[in-house]
Design an enzyme around this catalytic site. Structure first.
Site, short mmCIF file in Angstrom:
data_model
loop_
_atom_site.label_atom_id
_atom_site.label_comp_id
_atom_site.label_asym_id
_atom_site.label_seq_id
_atom_site.Cartn_x
_atom_site.Cartn_y
_atom_site.Cartn_z
N CYS A 114 0.73 -1.55 -0.04
CA CYS A 114 0.14 0.18 0.24
C CYS A 114 0.91 1.13 0.62
CB CYS A 114 -1.31 -0.08 1.34
SG CYS A 114 -1.92 -1.47 1.22
N HIS A 255 -3.10 6.79 2.06
CA HIS A 255 -4.14 5.81 1.92
C HIS A 255 -4.73 5.24 2.60
CE1 HIS A 255 -4.24 1.64 1.04
NE2 HIS A 255 -3.77 1.06 1.88
N ASN A 285 -10.11 -0.65 0.28
CA ASN A 285 -8.73 -0.87 0.65
C ASN A 285 -8.67 -0.74 -1.18
OD1 ASN A 285 -5.81 -1.21 0.53
ND2 ASN A 285 -6.19 -1.02 2.55
N1 ACO Z 1 -17.54 -8.56 10.63
C1 ACO Z 1 -18.18 -8.67 12.26
N2 ACO Z 1 -17.38 -8.53 13.60
C2 ACO Z 1 -16.02 -9.21 12.90
C3 ACO Z 1 -15.02 -8.51 11.84
C4 ACO Z 1 -16.67 -8.32 10.63
N3 ACO Z 1 -15.69 -8.43 9.97
N4 ACO Z 1 -13.93 -8.07 11.96
C5 ACO Z 1 -13.58 -8.53 12.93
N5 ACO Z 1 -14.92 -8.68 13.76
C6 ACO Z 1 -15.37 -8.87 15.58
C7 ACO Z 1 -13.81 -9.45 15.82
O1 ACO Z 1 -13.93 -11.08 15.66
C8 ACO Z 1 -13.77 -8.73 17.29
O2 ACO Z 1 -14.81 -9.96 18.06
P1 ACO Z 1 -14.33 -10.01 19.44
O3 ACO Z 1 -14.25 -8.97 20.20
O4 ACO Z 1 -15.68 -10.81 19.88
O5 ACO Z 1 -12.69 -10.75 19.50
C9 ACO Z 1 -15.02 -7.65 16.99
O6 ACO Z 1 -14.82 -7.68 16.27
C10 ACO Z 1 -13.31 -6.18 17.66
O7 ACO Z 1 -12.53 -6.92 16.20
P2 ACO Z 1 -10.99 -5.27 15.70
O8 ACO Z 1 -10.23 -7.08 14.91
O9 ACO Z 1 -10.42 -5.36 17.38
O10 ACO Z 1 -11.39 -4.17 15.21
P3 ACO Z 1 -10.69 -3.04 15.28
O11 ACO Z 1 -11.54 -2.47 15.59
O12 ACO Z 1 -9.47 -3.43 15.35
O13 ACO Z 1 -10.96 -3.47 13.66
C11 ACO Z 1 -9.33 -3.35 11.15
C12 ACO Z 1 -10.50 -3.58 12.40
C13 ACO Z 1 -10.87 -2.32 10.56
C14 ACO Z 1 -9.00 -4.66 10.58
C15 ACO Z 1 -9.14 -1.97 12.02
O14 ACO Z 1 -7.94 -2.67 12.89
C16 ACO Z 1 -8.25 -1.74 10.98
O15 ACO Z 1 -8.06 -0.88 9.93
N6 ACO Z 1 -6.64 -2.26 10.55
C17 ACO Z 1 -5.45 -1.70 9.73
C18 ACO Z 1 -5.82 -1.76 8.33
C19 ACO Z 1 -5.05 -1.12 7.28
O16 ACO Z 1 -4.31 0.17 7.67
N7 ACO Z 1 -4.24 -2.44 6.33
C20 ACO Z 1 -3.94 -1.49 5.03
C21 ACO Z 1 -2.24 -2.17 5.17
S1 ACO Z 1 -3.35 -2.95 3.55
C22 ACO Z 1 -2.19 -3.88 2.60
O17 ACO Z 1 -0.86 -2.99 2.71
C23 ACO Z 1 -2.55 -4.23 1.91
#
Ligand code: ACO
Length: 330
Positions: A114, A255, A285
């Site tokens: 990314c 990004h 993304n």
């Molecule tokens: N739908 C419903 N529930 C979900 C989903 C979903 N799609 N995905 C995860 N959950 C649940 C999890 O299982 C967890 O449940 P639990 O508490 O019972 O275990 C809960 O939701 C919270 O999950 P988290 O992973 O803690 O959620 P978070 O608020 O951290 O959001 C996310 C996750 C959106 C992935 C976030 O961490 C994020 O954006 N991270 C950065 C990603 C990024 O920027 N990548 C960029 C680079 S990409 C590249 O280089 C190719």
């Protein structure tokens, strides 16, 4: 006077026709529109059909960028394709060169996930600053839907497909005002599209590997923490190199990974919301495509105007991250 400065003179973008909204994803995994919207800001994404390719999306975006720069494909000296999802592991830039008929241009791929577009921008600029090339096409294009595990709700809701392109040209004044790039391979395990080795006996005692690439795995929490900490730091570094203050930025162009990351970075840098470019609600993304796709939309909407100062920052797998401060137009 010899033109050893860099200007970005045209942009273009292309996305597949098929759109998948959050409701559609509830048929695949246990998720909801509410969860995806509040945690990421994403509402829909474009998905490539099997007949689509990275090189055809890249070529479509490139044609627009070349036209808006007012040059011909045959004027291009270099084509850089930032992608992690080439149609061919040997590279897809040459296919783009052929589709465009850019017969004078040398073409190669650049992989930095990314961060690919920002790394590509800086790479392209070096060829211009040394006087080697005058017209460079830089494309960010990815079809991550090919590599998403559609059973993994933690990742499948995040990604979309697309392409964006810009033309960089030699110019008297240098419009790439400052940049900073970083890599940290010790954190590589947080975000991968890894090759899974499977051993096959070729001859007695000699084994070769005949594996395949495996779907994306990501430690979302770690990547989130990394982005919110490192992106403001690297933008500060690039601003320092440009001898500019944060108040002089017209647009923050990050990004497009997660609206919460965009908001947190803007808040840390004290950049007001109206200066933050965001289109991830519609595309998710799109990896290397996300910055040029958002840039092109903002230019075509008349938001970004000639001479506006843009702070662009990419971050992602590697881990890699970088920022470039540039002034739009000739
Ligand atoms: N739908 C419903 N529930 C979900 C989903 C979903 N799609 N995905 C995860 N959950 C649940 C999890 O299982 C967890 O449940 P639990 O508490 O019972 O275990 C809960 O939701 C919270 O999950 P988290 O992973 O803690 O959620 P978070 O608020 O951290 O959001 C996310 C996750 C959106 C992935 C976030 O961490 C994020 O954006 N991270 C950065 C990603 C990024 O920027 N990548 C960029 C680079 S990409 C590249 O280089 C190719």
């Amino acid at each position: 006077m010899e033109k050893l400065g860099v200007s970005i003179t045209g942009s273009g973008s292309a996305v597949p026709e098929t759109s998948l909204d959050n409701h559609a994803l509830t048929a695949l995994v246990e998720t909801s529109d509410e969860w995806i919207t509040t945690r990421t800001g994403i509402r829909q994404r474009r998905i490539s059909l099997p007949s689509d390719s990275v090189s055809s999306l890249a070529a479509a975006a490139s044609r627009q960028a070349i036209a808006s720069a007012g040059i011909q494909a045959t004027d291009l000296d270099l084509i850089l394709l930032a992608t992690s999802t080439p149609d061919d592991l040997f590279g897809s830039a040459c296919q783009v060169q052929a589709e465009l008929g850019a017969n004078k241009a040398v073409a190669f791929d650049l992989t930095a996930a990314c961060s690919g577009f920002v790394f590509g921008l800086v790479t392209a600029a070096q060829y211009i600053r040394t006087g080697v090339y005058k017209n460079v096409l830089l494309i960010g294009a990815d079809i991550l839907s090919r590599w998403v595990d559609w059973q993994d709700r933690k990742t499948c809701v995040l990604f979309g497909d697309g392409a964006g392109a810009v033309v960089l040209q030699a110019n008297e004044s240098d419009r790439l005002l400052g940049f900073a790039l970083k890599s940290d391979g010790t954190q590589n395990h947080h975000l991968n599209l890894g090759y899974a080795v499977s051993s096959q006996e070729l001859l007695p005692g000699i084994n070769v590997s005949q594996g395949t690439y495996q779907p994306i795995t990501m430690n979302g929490k770690e990547v989130y923490r990394f982005a919110v900490q490192k992106v403001p730091e690297i933008i500060d570094k690039a601003l320092f190199a440009a001898n500019l203050t944060v108040e002089q930025i017209d647009w923050l162009l990050l990004h497009q990974a997660n609206q919460r990351i965009l908001d947190a970075v803007a808040e840390r840098l004290n950049i007001p919301e109206h200066k933050v470019i965001s289109n991830l609600a519609n595309y998710g993304n799109t990896s290397a495509a996300s910055i040029p796709l958002a840039l092109d939309e903002a230019v075509r909407q008349g938001k970004i105007k000639p001479n506006d100062i843009i702070a662009a920052s990419g971050f992602g797998a590697g881990l890699t991250w970088g920022a470039a401060i540039f002034q739009w137009g000739k």
